[in-house]
Scaffold this active site. Structure first.
Site, PDB file in Angstrom:
ATOM      1  N   GLY A 140       0.746  -1.214  -0.053  1.00 26.86           N
ATOM      2  CA  GLY A 140      -0.068   0.209  -0.157  1.00 26.86           C
ATOM      3  C   GLY A 140       0.924   1.052  -0.002  1.00 26.86           C
ATOM      4  N   ARG A 164      19.908  10.193  -3.120  1.00 25.02           N
ATOM      5  CA  ARG A 164      20.693  11.181  -2.953  1.00 25.02           C
ATOM      6  C   ARG A 164      22.077  10.633  -1.981  1.00 25.02           C
ATOM      7  NH1 ARG A 164      17.536  16.855  -3.469  1.00 25.02           N
ATOM      8  NH2 ARG A 164      17.147  16.472  -5.549  1.00 25.02           N
ATOM      9  N   ARG A 212       0.140  -4.536  -6.345  1.00 22.83           N
ATOM     10  CA  ARG A 212       0.163  -5.840  -5.383  1.00 22.83           C
ATOM     11  C   ARG A 212       0.301  -6.783  -6.480  1.00 22.83           C
ATOM     12  NH1 ARG A 212      -0.743  -4.143  -0.270  1.00 22.83           N
ATOM     13  NH2 ARG A 212      -2.739  -2.686   0.006  1.00 22.83           N
ATOM     14  N   GLY A 234       5.705  -2.751   3.317  1.00 24.38           N
ATOM     15  CA  GLY A 234       5.048  -3.351   4.622  1.00 24.38           C
ATOM     16  C   GLY A 234       5.496  -4.868   4.594  1.00 24.38           C
ATOM     17  N   ASP A 235       4.935  -5.514   5.664  1.00 25.13           N
ATOM     18  CA  ASP A 235       4.972  -6.666   6.120  1.00 25.13           C
ATOM     19  C   ASP A 235       5.215  -7.769   4.948  1.00 25.13           C
ATOM     20  OD1 ASP A 235       5.527  -7.582   8.517  1.00 25.13           O
ATOM     21  OD2 ASP A 235       3.304  -8.481   8.462  1.00 25.13           O
ATOM     22  N   GLY A 236       4.194  -7.801   3.862  1.00 28.21           N
ATOM     23  CA  GLY A 236       4.095  -8.570   2.720  1.00 28.21           C
ATOM     24  C   GLY A 236       5.361  -8.420   1.905  1.00 28.21           C
ATOM     25  N   THR A 285       4.295   2.155   5.820  1.00 28.90           N
ATOM     26  CA  THR A 285       3.007   1.673   5.754  1.00 28.90           C
ATOM     27  C   THR A 285       2.167   2.501   6.608  1.00 28.90           C
ATOM     28  OG1 THR A 285       1.304  -0.177   6.502  1.00 28.90           O
ATOM     29  CG2 THR A 285       3.485  -0.446   7.160  1.00 28.90           C
ATOM     30  N   ASP A 290       0.012   1.615   8.350  1.00 28.70           N
ATOM     31  CA  ASP A 290      -0.696   0.745   9.413  1.00 28.70           C
ATOM     32  C   ASP A 290       0.117   0.730  10.643  1.00 28.70           C
ATOM     33  OD1 ASP A 290      -2.351   0.293   7.238  1.00 28.70           O
ATOM     34  OD2 ASP A 290      -1.422  -1.731   6.852  1.00 28.70           O
ATOM     35  N   ASP A 319       2.432  -1.398  11.835  1.00 28.14           N
ATOM     36  CA  ASP A 319       2.376  -2.584  12.435  1.00 28.14           C
ATOM     37  C   ASP A 319       3.514  -3.615  12.211  1.00 28.14           C
ATOM     38  OD1 ASP A 319       1.932  -2.921   9.756  1.00 28.14           O
ATOM     39  OD2 ASP A 319       0.244  -4.307   9.562  1.00 28.14           O
ATOM     40  N   ARG A 379     -16.725  15.427  15.342  1.00 25.21           N
ATOM     41  CA  ARG A 379     -17.291  15.721  16.419  1.00 25.21           C
ATOM     42  C   ARG A 379     -18.198  17.090  16.675  1.00 25.21           C
ATOM     43  NH1 ARG A 379     -15.766  14.062  21.365  1.00 25.21           N
ATOM     44  NH2 ARG A 379     -13.918  13.170  20.863  1.00 25.21           N
ATOM     45  N   GLY A 431      -5.988   0.363   8.231  1.00 25.82           N
ATOM     46  CA  GLY A 431      -5.047  -0.312   8.949  1.00 25.82           C
ATOM     47  C   GLY A 431      -4.718  -1.708   8.809  1.00 25.82           C
ATOM     48  N   ARG A 432      -5.803  -2.235   7.653  1.00 29.30           N
ATOM     49  CA  ARG A 432      -5.673  -3.557   7.499  1.00 29.30           C
ATOM     50  C   ARG A 432      -5.860  -4.340   8.635  1.00 29.30           C
ATOM     51  NH1 ARG A 432      -1.041  -4.891   3.303  1.00 29.30           N
ATOM     52  NH2 ARG A 432      -2.375  -6.634   2.359  1.00 29.30           N
ATOM     53  N   GLU A 439     -15.184   7.642  22.369  1.00 25.56           N
ATOM     54  CA  GLU A 439     -15.748   7.067  23.542  1.00 25.56           C
ATOM     55  C   GLU A 439     -15.327   5.664  23.298  1.00 25.56           C
ATOM     56  OE1 GLU A 439     -17.124   9.907  22.134  1.00 25.56           O
ATOM     57  OE2 GLU A 439     -16.985  10.907  24.219  1.00 25.56           O
ATOM     58  N   ARG A 482     -24.938  10.820  31.623  1.00 20.65           N
ATOM     59  CA  ARG A 482     -24.167  11.932  32.484  1.00 20.65           C
ATOM     60  C   ARG A 482     -24.041  13.407  31.901  1.00 20.65           C
ATOM     61  NH1 ARG A 482     -20.469   7.377  32.417  1.00 20.65           N
ATOM     62  NH2 ARG A 482     -19.093   8.760  31.035  1.00 20.65           N
ATOM     63  N   GLN A 523      -7.083   8.924   3.727  1.00 20.31           N
ATOM     64  CA  GLN A 523      -6.050   8.616   4.794  1.00 20.31           C
ATOM     65  C   GLN A 523      -4.541   8.468   4.083  1.00 20.31           C
ATOM     66  OE1 GLN A 523      -7.522   5.990   8.169  1.00 20.31           O
ATOM     67  NE2 GLN A 523      -8.826   5.914   6.559  1.00 20.31           N
TER      68      GLN A 523
HETATM   69  P1  ADP Z   1       2.582  -4.622   2.381  1.00 15.28           P
HETATM   70  O1  ADP Z   1       4.070  -4.797   1.828  1.00 15.28           O
HETATM   71  O2  ADP Z   1       2.163  -3.359   2.559  1.00 15.28           O
HETATM   72  O3  ADP Z   1       2.188  -5.556   3.456  1.00 15.28           O
HETATM   73  P2  ADP Z   1       1.308  -6.505   0.546  1.00 15.28           P
HETATM   74  O4  ADP Z   1       0.980  -7.501   1.776  1.00 15.28           O
HETATM   75  O5  ADP Z   1       0.172  -6.510  -0.314  1.00 15.28           O
HETATM   76  O6  ADP Z   1       1.858  -5.246   1.160  1.00 15.28           O
HETATM   77  O7  ADP Z   1       2.516  -7.233  -0.150  1.00 15.28           O
HETATM   78  C1  ADP Z   1       3.160  -6.389  -1.273  1.00 15.28           C
HETATM   79  C2  ADP Z   1       3.534  -7.587  -2.252  1.00 15.28           C
HETATM   80  O8  ADP Z   1       4.872  -8.133  -1.784  1.00 15.28           O
HETATM   81  C3  ADP Z   1       2.758  -8.544  -2.732  1.00 15.28           C
HETATM   82  O9  ADP Z   1       1.729  -7.987  -3.687  1.00 15.28           O
HETATM   83  C4  ADP Z   1       3.603  -9.636  -3.146  1.00 15.28           C
HETATM   84  O10 ADP Z   1       4.202  -9.165  -4.524  1.00 15.28           O
HETATM   85  C5  ADP Z   1       4.699  -9.451  -2.159  1.00 15.28           C
HETATM   86  N1  ADP Z   1       4.534 -10.669  -1.369  1.00 15.28           N
HETATM   87  C6  ADP Z   1       3.735 -10.585  -0.129  1.00 15.28           C
HETATM   88  N2  ADP Z   1       3.742 -11.686   0.438  1.00 15.28           N
HETATM   89  C7  ADP Z   1       4.824 -12.442  -0.012  1.00 15.28           C
HETATM   90  C8  ADP Z   1       5.185 -13.830   0.418  1.00 15.28           C
HETATM   91  N3  ADP Z   1       4.746 -14.387   1.265  1.00 15.28           N
HETATM   92  N4  ADP Z   1       6.188 -14.110  -0.546  1.00 15.28           N
HETATM   93  C9  ADP Z   1       6.491 -13.516  -1.703  1.00 15.28           C
HETATM   94  N5  ADP Z   1       6.244 -12.321  -1.979  1.00 15.28           N
HETATM   95  C10 ADP Z   1       5.102 -11.793  -1.292  1.00 15.28           C
END
Ligand code: ADP
Length: 319
Positions: free
Chosen positions: A11, A25, A72, A102-104, A126, A128, A130, A155, A171-172, A188, A212, A252
């Site tokens: 993302g 740079r 993606r 991010g994580d993926g 990201t 998120d 996370d 608000r 935030g996925r 709240e 209240r 966002q």
């Molecule tokens: P983010 O990096 O923000 O967590 P995604 O989870 O969509 O986003 O991952 C981004 C890209 O990373 C995916 O579209 C894919 O190309 C690659 N990717 C994600 N998970 C894996 C995995 N387990 N193995 C290999 N490539 C991955």
């Protein structure tokens, strides 16, 4: 190391551009060439390289999104797809790869490092927030400020009409952005995926608040927990109060990166180049207690949960 590649993936997040700028740079400063891979892992598979010079990255420090674009590309999880991509990549004779994502993206990066024998360094980008191994990911601060600004506005109208507002934030799978928004806005209630929630209790608490003398109620819901419309349904069967919902959605993500994100992106982008040249690989650069630290790309994914639980506790004890 003479030539490195850089890509943005997953993302998009405000601050990816300043991170790219810092990578390009900082590398040029020490005489290293930089190639950008367009469209994340999709461009990686096609060898969609673009030379990046200090000039290419001028005027992007204040721009949201990413000039390299992102995509993606789940196909990268398949071994034969990666093998084909490796062949194309090796032709470019690149000595290292920096992945801003991010994580993926880091899961993919770990595989490149291990299977292709290409040193990979990750930069957490990201909204998120996370990712274990860094206190903040690039884009989170900007997204949080946008959400806080939106809820402050909501608000005003909530108070005028005495309504219950349900605001869904991104935030996925993580509730961090939601709980931080709730904390900053004195919401709240906050509903996140990390902990169980109970609508009888939520509505009971809200009704008590009105008793209240409260003029409104704001419920922040993380998209990873449930949807705003599902929350509204649950409230309507339990309360006669007027309810409205707002899904903040992609507003966002956009916009100019905050000063905090620009500094974070510049520090981490610079550190990624610095550590890569130093021989680091299979790691992510992060910021912990205001120091740049390295953590393996392959790491314990559950640690982020504790941070959300802490924020939730903070929200509960101060709301
Ligand atoms: P983010 O990096 O923000 O967590 P995604 O989870 O969509 O986003 O991952 C981004 C890209 O990373 C995916 O579209 C894919 O190309 C690659 N990717 C994600 N998970 C894996 C995995 N387990 N193995 C290999 N490539 C991955």
């Amino acid at each position: 190391v003479k030539r490195i590649a850089v890509m943005t993936s997953g993302g998009d997040a405000a601050g990816m551009n300043p991170a790219l700028r810092a990578v390009v740079r900082s590398a040029h400063y020490v005489g290293v060439e930089v190639f950008g891979l367009r469209r994340g892992f999709a461009g990686l598979c096609e060898g969609d390289f673009q030379e990046l010079t200090p000039k290419t990255v001028s005027g992007i420090l204040q721009r949201g999104g990413t000039i390299l674009r992102t995509f993606r590309h789940p196909e990268f999880k398949e071994k034969q797809v990666r093998d084909a991509a490796a062949e194309i990549f090796h032709q470019k004779q690149v000595d290292g790869l920096i992945i801003i994502g991010g994580d993926g993206s880091f899961r993919g990066g770990h595989l490149i490092d291990a299977e292709w024998n290409v040193p990979v360094v990750g930069v957490p980008g990201t909204i998120d927030n996370d990712i274990p191994g860094t206190d903040y990911s690039i884009g989170y601060d900007t997204a949080l400020n946008i959400a806080v600004d939106a809820v402050d506005k909501i608000r005003d109208t909530a108070t005028s009409h005495g309504r219950i507002f349900v605001v869904e934030v991104m935030g996925r799978n993580s509730g961090m952005l939601a709980v931080a928004t709730g904390l900053c806005c004195g919401a709240e209630e906050v509903i996140v995926p990390e902990t169980p929630y109970n609508f009888d209790e939520i509505v009971h608490d809200i009704e008590q608040g009105y008793n209240r003398g409260k003029q409104h109620a704001i419920i922040i819901v993380a998209e990873g927990a449930t949807s705003a419309s599902a929350v509204i349904e649950q409230i309507r069967v339990r309360s006669t109060k007027e309810t409205r919902m707002v899904v903040l959605g992609h507003v966002q993500r956009g916009g100019s990166p905050s000063a905090f994100d620009r500094i974070l992106a510049t520090r981490l982008g610079h550190a990624a180049v610095d550590r890569l040249l130093d021989g680091a690989r299979g790691v992510m650069v992060g910021l912990k207690a205001n120091e740049v630290v390295l953590t393996p790309l392959k790491k314990d994914r559950n640690k982020a949960r504790a941070a959300v639980e802490y924020m939730l506790e903070l929200h509960h004890s101060t709301r």
